[in-house]
Design a protein around this motif. Structure first.
Motif, PDB file in Angstrom:
ATOM      1  N   THR A  98       0.834  -1.199   0.000  1.00  0.00           N
ATOM      2  CA  THR A  98       0.000   0.000   0.000  1.00  0.00           C
ATOM      3  C   THR A  98       0.870   1.251   0.000  1.00  0.00           C
ATOM      4  OG1 THR A  98      -0.127   0.060   2.418  1.00  0.00           O
ATOM      5  CG2 THR A  98      -1.816  -1.193   1.267  1.00  0.00           C
ATOM      6  N   GLY A  99       0.378   2.298  -0.675  1.00  0.00           N
ATOM      7  CA  GLY A  99       1.102   3.562  -0.728  1.00  0.00           C
ATOM      8  C   GLY A  99       2.261   3.581  -1.694  1.00  0.00           C
ATOM      9  N   ILE A 100       2.273   2.669  -2.685  1.00  0.00           N
ATOM     10  CA  ILE A 100       3.411   2.613  -3.597  1.00  0.00           C
ATOM     11  C   ILE A 100       3.327   3.751  -4.614  1.00  0.00           C
ATOM     12  CG2 ILE A 100       3.542   0.103  -3.347  1.00  0.00           C
ATOM     13  CD1 ILE A 100       2.393  -0.129  -6.151  1.00  0.00           C
ATOM     14  N   ASN A 101       4.476   4.035  -5.238  1.00  0.00           N
ATOM     15  CA  ASN A 101       4.571   5.078  -6.257  1.00  0.00           C
ATOM     16  C   ASN A 101       5.007   4.501  -7.604  1.00  0.00           C
ATOM     17  OD1 ASN A 101       4.222   7.892  -4.822  1.00  0.00           O
ATOM     18  ND2 ASN A 101       5.435   6.616  -3.430  1.00  0.00           N
ATOM     19  N   TRP A 102       4.906   3.185  -7.750  1.00  0.00           N
ATOM     20  CA  TRP A 102       5.291   2.490  -8.972  1.00  0.00           C
ATOM     21  C   TRP A 102       6.752   2.743  -9.322  1.00  0.00           C
ATOM     22  CZ3 TRP A 102       1.967  -1.105  -9.744  1.00  0.00           C
ATOM     23  CH2 TRP A 102       0.614  -0.901  -9.546  1.00  0.00           C
ATOM     24  N   LEU A 103       7.607   2.765  -8.285  1.00  0.00           N
ATOM     25  CA  LEU A 103       9.041   2.904  -8.500  1.00  0.00           C
ATOM     26  C   LEU A 103       9.609   1.571  -8.980  1.00  0.00           C
ATOM     27  CD1 LEU A 103      10.040   4.936  -5.301  1.00  0.00           C
ATOM     28  CD2 LEU A 103       9.497   5.810  -7.591  1.00  0.00           C
ATOM     29  N   PRO A 104      10.709   1.615  -9.751  1.00  0.00           N
ATOM     30  CA  PRO A 104      11.300   0.366 -10.243  1.00  0.00           C
ATOM     31  C   PRO A 104      11.631  -0.627  -9.125  1.00  0.00           C
ATOM     32  CG  PRO A 104      12.227   2.230 -11.413  1.00  0.00           C
ATOM     33  CD  PRO A 104      11.367   2.801 -10.329  1.00  0.00           C
ATOM     34  N   ASN A 105      12.120  -0.136  -7.975  1.00  0.00           N
ATOM     35  CA  ASN A 105      12.446  -1.036  -6.870  1.00  0.00           C
ATOM     36  C   ASN A 105      11.205  -1.744  -6.347  1.00  0.00           C
ATOM     37  OD1 ASN A 105      15.089  -0.234  -7.052  1.00  0.00           O
ATOM     38  ND2 ASN A 105      15.060   1.079  -5.244  1.00  0.00           N
ATOM     39  N   GLU A 106      10.094  -1.028  -6.254  1.00  0.00           N
ATOM     40  CA  GLU A 106       8.857  -1.628  -5.775  1.00  0.00           C
ATOM     41  C   GLU A 106       8.363  -2.698  -6.740  1.00  0.00           C
ATOM     42  OE1 GLU A 106       7.233   2.527  -3.665  1.00  0.00           O
ATOM     43  OE2 GLU A 106       6.490   1.882  -5.642  1.00  0.00           O
ATOM     44  N   ILE A 107       8.403  -2.390  -8.031  1.00  0.00           N
ATOM     45  CA  ILE A 107       7.935  -3.347  -9.040  1.00  0.00           C
ATOM     46  C   ILE A 107       8.828  -4.581  -9.072  1.00  0.00           C
ATOM     47  CG2 ILE A 107       7.512  -3.670 -11.503  1.00  0.00           C
ATOM     48  CD1 ILE A 107       6.916  -0.661 -11.667  1.00  0.00           C
ATOM     49  N   SER A 108      10.144  -4.377  -9.006  1.00  0.00           N
ATOM     50  CA  SER A 108      11.079  -5.508  -9.018  1.00  0.00           C
ATOM     51  C   SER A 108      10.857  -6.424  -7.818  1.00  0.00           C
ATOM     52  CB  SER A 108      12.522  -4.997  -9.026  1.00  0.00           C
ATOM     53  OG  SER A 108      12.800  -4.282 -10.211  1.00  0.00           O
ATOM     54  N   PHE A 109      10.582  -5.836  -6.650  1.00  0.00           N
ATOM     55  CA  PHE A 109      10.342  -6.651  -5.460  1.00  0.00           C
ATOM     56  C   PHE A 109       9.069  -7.482  -5.625  1.00  0.00           C
ATOM     57  CE2 PHE A 109       8.398  -7.296  -1.290  1.00  0.00           C
ATOM     58  CZ  PHE A 109       9.430  -7.936  -0.612  1.00  0.00           C
ATOM     59  N   MET A 110       7.999  -6.884  -6.122  1.00  0.00           N
ATOM     60  CA  MET A 110       6.756  -7.632  -6.299  1.00  0.00           C
ATOM     61  C   MET A 110       6.913  -8.734  -7.328  1.00  0.00           C
ATOM     62  SD  MET A 110       3.722  -4.750  -5.981  1.00  0.00           S
ATOM     63  CE  MET A 110       4.508  -3.451  -6.952  1.00  0.00           C
ATOM     64  N   LYS A 111       7.646  -8.468  -8.405  1.00  0.00           N
ATOM     65  CA  LYS A 111       7.877  -9.508  -9.415  1.00  0.00           C
ATOM     66  C   LYS A 111       8.686 -10.654  -8.838  1.00  0.00           C
ATOM     67  CE  LYS A 111       9.048  -8.224 -13.555  1.00  0.00           C
ATOM     68  NZ  LYS A 111       9.737  -7.529 -14.672  1.00  0.00           N
ATOM     69  N   LEU A 112       9.647 -10.328  -7.953  1.00  0.00           N
ATOM     70  CA  LEU A 112      10.452 -11.378  -7.318  1.00  0.00           C
ATOM     71  C   LEU A 112       9.572 -12.276  -6.452  1.00  0.00           C
ATOM     72  CD1 LEU A 112      13.302 -12.537  -6.725  1.00  0.00           C
ATOM     73  CD2 LEU A 112      13.396 -10.965  -4.774  1.00  0.00           C
ATOM     74  N   ILE A 113       8.697 -11.679  -5.648  1.00  0.00           N
ATOM     75  CA  ILE A 113       7.818 -12.475  -4.791  1.00  0.00           C
ATOM     76  C   ILE A 113       6.890 -13.336  -5.638  1.00  0.00           C
ATOM     77  CG2 ILE A 113       5.974 -12.372  -3.073  1.00  0.00           C
ATOM     78  CD1 ILE A 113       8.662 -11.661  -1.921  1.00  0.00           C
ATOM     79  N   LEU A 114       6.348 -12.766  -6.716  1.00  0.00           N
ATOM     80  CA  LEU A 114       5.464 -13.528  -7.597  1.00  0.00           C
ATOM     81  C   LEU A 114       6.181 -14.731  -8.208  1.00  0.00           C
ATOM     82  CD1 LEU A 114       3.613 -10.634  -9.462  1.00  0.00           C
ATOM     83  CD2 LEU A 114       2.576 -12.278  -7.882  1.00  0.00           C
ATOM     84  N   SER A 115       7.451 -14.574  -8.491  1.00  0.00           N
ATOM     85  CA  SER A 115       8.194 -15.652  -9.156  1.00  0.00           C
ATOM     86  C   SER A 115       8.711 -16.706  -8.186  1.00  0.00           C
ATOM     87  CB  SER A 115       9.377 -15.060  -9.934  1.00  0.00           C
ATOM     88  OG  SER A 115      10.345 -14.505  -9.045  1.00  0.00           O
ATOM     89  N   LYS A 116       8.696 -16.415  -6.880  1.00  0.00           N
ATOM     90  CA  LYS A 116       9.301 -17.332  -5.914  1.00  0.00           C
ATOM     91  C   LYS A 116       8.294 -17.967  -4.951  1.00  0.00           C
ATOM     92  CE  LYS A 116      13.678 -16.466  -7.043  1.00  0.00           C
ATOM     93  NZ  LYS A 116      14.618 -17.502  -7.551  1.00  0.00           N
ATOM     94  N   ALA A 117       7.249 -17.264  -4.572  1.00  0.00           N
ATOM     95  CA  ALA A 117       6.328 -17.744  -3.537  1.00  0.00           C
ATOM     96  C   ALA A 117       5.332 -18.727  -4.128  1.00  0.00           C
ATOM     97  CB  ALA A 117       5.601 -16.562  -2.888  1.00  0.00           C
ATOM     98  N   ARG A 118       5.520 -20.007  -3.857  1.00  0.00           N
ATOM     99  CA  ARG A 118       4.722 -21.051  -4.493  1.00  0.00           C
ATOM    100  C   ARG A 118       3.306 -21.162  -3.929  1.00  0.00           C
ATOM    101  NH1 ARG A 118       7.734 -24.333  -7.663  1.00  0.00           N
ATOM    102  NH2 ARG A 118      10.009 -24.133  -7.518  1.00  0.00           N
ATOM    103  N   LEU A 119       3.076 -20.659  -2.724  1.00  0.00           N
ATOM    104  CA  LEU A 119       1.751 -20.745  -2.119  1.00  0.00           C
ATOM    105  C   LEU A 119       1.008 -19.412  -2.152  1.00  0.00           C
ATOM    106  CD1 LEU A 119       2.452 -22.982   1.030  1.00  0.00           C
ATOM    107  CD2 LEU A 119       1.726 -23.680  -1.265  1.00  0.00           C
TER     108      LEU A 119
END
Length: 446
Positions: free
Chosen positions: A367-388
């Motif tokens: 919540t409260g994100i500004n669509w910064l590259p670091n924020e997007i990269s972190f979310m993509k990492l979680i999406l690619s790793k969290a199997r559950l």
């Protein structure tokens, strides 16, 4: 012979014709006194006093109650009401909840002395009624009240402990917000907590202790279930073993980088719900949280207040996630994250990943994100790793000027470790509320 006068028939009182209040009062008076006292003791103070209007027999009934609660949250009414109740009702006071204006604050010592002669109270709640508020002083007689169960003080000067202080044997809740201790107050605070063996809830927010140097001391509370610590000054606090700890809120502002914060967190190892404020600017000699000497096996929910603009808080997130193998819900509230000072690409973030991280993560909220590259990269990492992972919920900052369309599409179409992941976006589109809902990976590719 004169005719007899007809006898007047004696009228039998009809209960239906009696005033409703009188009927009810009469019915209540038929109850045993101890039951009646229990009924009245459950009423609000105003309602208890209003029972005096039911009938003559009830005019002074409330004054004979063995115990009563005083709750006055309007400063204008406090002075007259408390004086009247303490004068007319001789029973003990169980709860004393009062908001103090200038006049009632001057009477506080007198009230506390009267309450002390009646054995003290069980619940004590004191705070100024006006804004901007003025601090009031607490009388040391309170430290002799051994029946205290709950204490809630705001904007208060705390006096030193008396030499004969024996502790609070039944105290369960202690909330000290914006209170002042004198020099060496850390010793006093430590003793109060340690001599409250049943303490379950502890809130220390913006506590001020006089002096410049503070020793390290421990919070010892074997039955503590919840703790909140919010401070911009390091008063040397640490945790002894807290085996019953369920939830904790820790906001230590910027000073976390100037001490062994990892050692500090070890005392929270039993916690199940944790809220941490970890945004801070790098300063000279700052210590970045890199490793923890323990594993938070019981932790299910983690809430972080942070930003993705600096390296220290980002690395701290990975350090925490590595030590929380059973985490199920991660909520990240972004503050002061409008200007990205360092860009960390996906390769760098992927290098911080470790086996077992987010193995049980099911919900990620950003919540409260500004669509910064670091924020997007972190979310993509979680999406690619969290199997559950079942849900990624995103909402941007109210003043965010970056369009969500492209970054959101990037998140929807990126590779996911779980085919069941849903992406939820809550925001506005041309001033209208909207929500984007992506249910499955197959749908994102169609």
């Amino acid at each position: 012979m004169a005719p007899r006068r007809p006898r007047k028939k004696r009228r039998i009182p009809d209960s239906k014709a009696m005033p409703v209040g009188a009927v009810d009062a009469d019915a209540l008076l038929s109850l045993p006194q101890e039951i009646l006292d229990e009924v009245l003791a459950r009423l609000d103070l105003r309602d208890v006093v209003r029972t005096s209007a039911l009938c003559r027999a009830w005019r002074h009934r409330w004054e004979t109650l063995p115990s009563i609660d005083i709750s006055i949250l309007s400063g204008k009414q406090a002075l007259r009401t408390v004086d009247c109740v303490l004068l007319r009702c001789s029973g003990r006071v169980r709860r004393f909840y009062v908001s103090l204006d200038e006049l009632s604050a001057r009477r506080l010592d007198d009230w506390l002395l009267v309450l002390s002669r009646r054995g003290g109270v069980e619940d004590l709640y004191l705070r100024p009624a006006l804004q901007p508020y003025e601090f009031f002083s607490l009388h040391s007689i309170v430290f002799s009240w051994r029946r205290l169960i709950s204490v809630d003080l705001f904007a208060c000067h705390i006096p030193p402990l008396p030499p004969d202080f024996e502790g609070f044997p039944v105290l369960k809740e202690l909330s000290l917000v914006n209170v002042n201790f004198q020099q060496n107050g850390e010793y006093q605070l430590e003793e109060i907590i340690e001599t409250s063996p049943l303490l379950e809830k502890l809130i220390l927010s913006e506590v001020y202790i006089g002096g410049d140097e503070f020793i390290e001391w421990e919070i010892r509370a074997p039955n503590l279930c919840h703790i909140t610590i919010c401070s911009n000054i390091d008063y040397g606090w640490n945790f002894a073993e807290l085996p019953c700890l369920h939830s904790a809120v820790i906001d230590l502002w910027e000073y976390v980088g100037h001490r062994d914060f990892a050692k500090f967190l070890v005392g929270l190892v039993q916690v199940r719900k944790l809220c941490l404020y970890i945004f801070y600017a790098p300063l000279n000699g700052i210590k970045i949280l890199e490793t923890l000497p323990c594993t938070f096996d019981n932790l299910k929910s983690l809430k972080l207040f942070m930003d993705f603009c600096e390296l220290p808080p980002i690395l701290s997130v990975f350090c925490l996630l590595k030590s929380m193998p059973n985490l199920e819900k991660l909520k990240m509230k972004i503050y002061n994250g409008e200007v990205q000072k360092i860009e960390l690409n996906g390769e760098f973030l992927n290098a911080q990943w470790a086996d077992g991280m987010c193995a049980n993560l099911q919900i990620l909220e950003m919540t409260g994100i500004n669509w910064l590259p670091n924020e997007i990269s972190f979310m993509k990492l979680i999406l690619s790793k969290a199997r559950l992972l079942r849900t990624l919920c995103i909402s941007h900052h109210d003043d965010c000027s970056v369009s969500h369309v492209d970054p959101l599409h990037e998140l929807v179409t990126c590779g996911k470790a779980s085919a069941q992941t849903q992406v939820l976006f809550k925001g506005t589109l041309k001033g209208q509320p909207m929500q984007f809902h992506q249910t499955t990976e197959a749908e994102s590719q169609s």
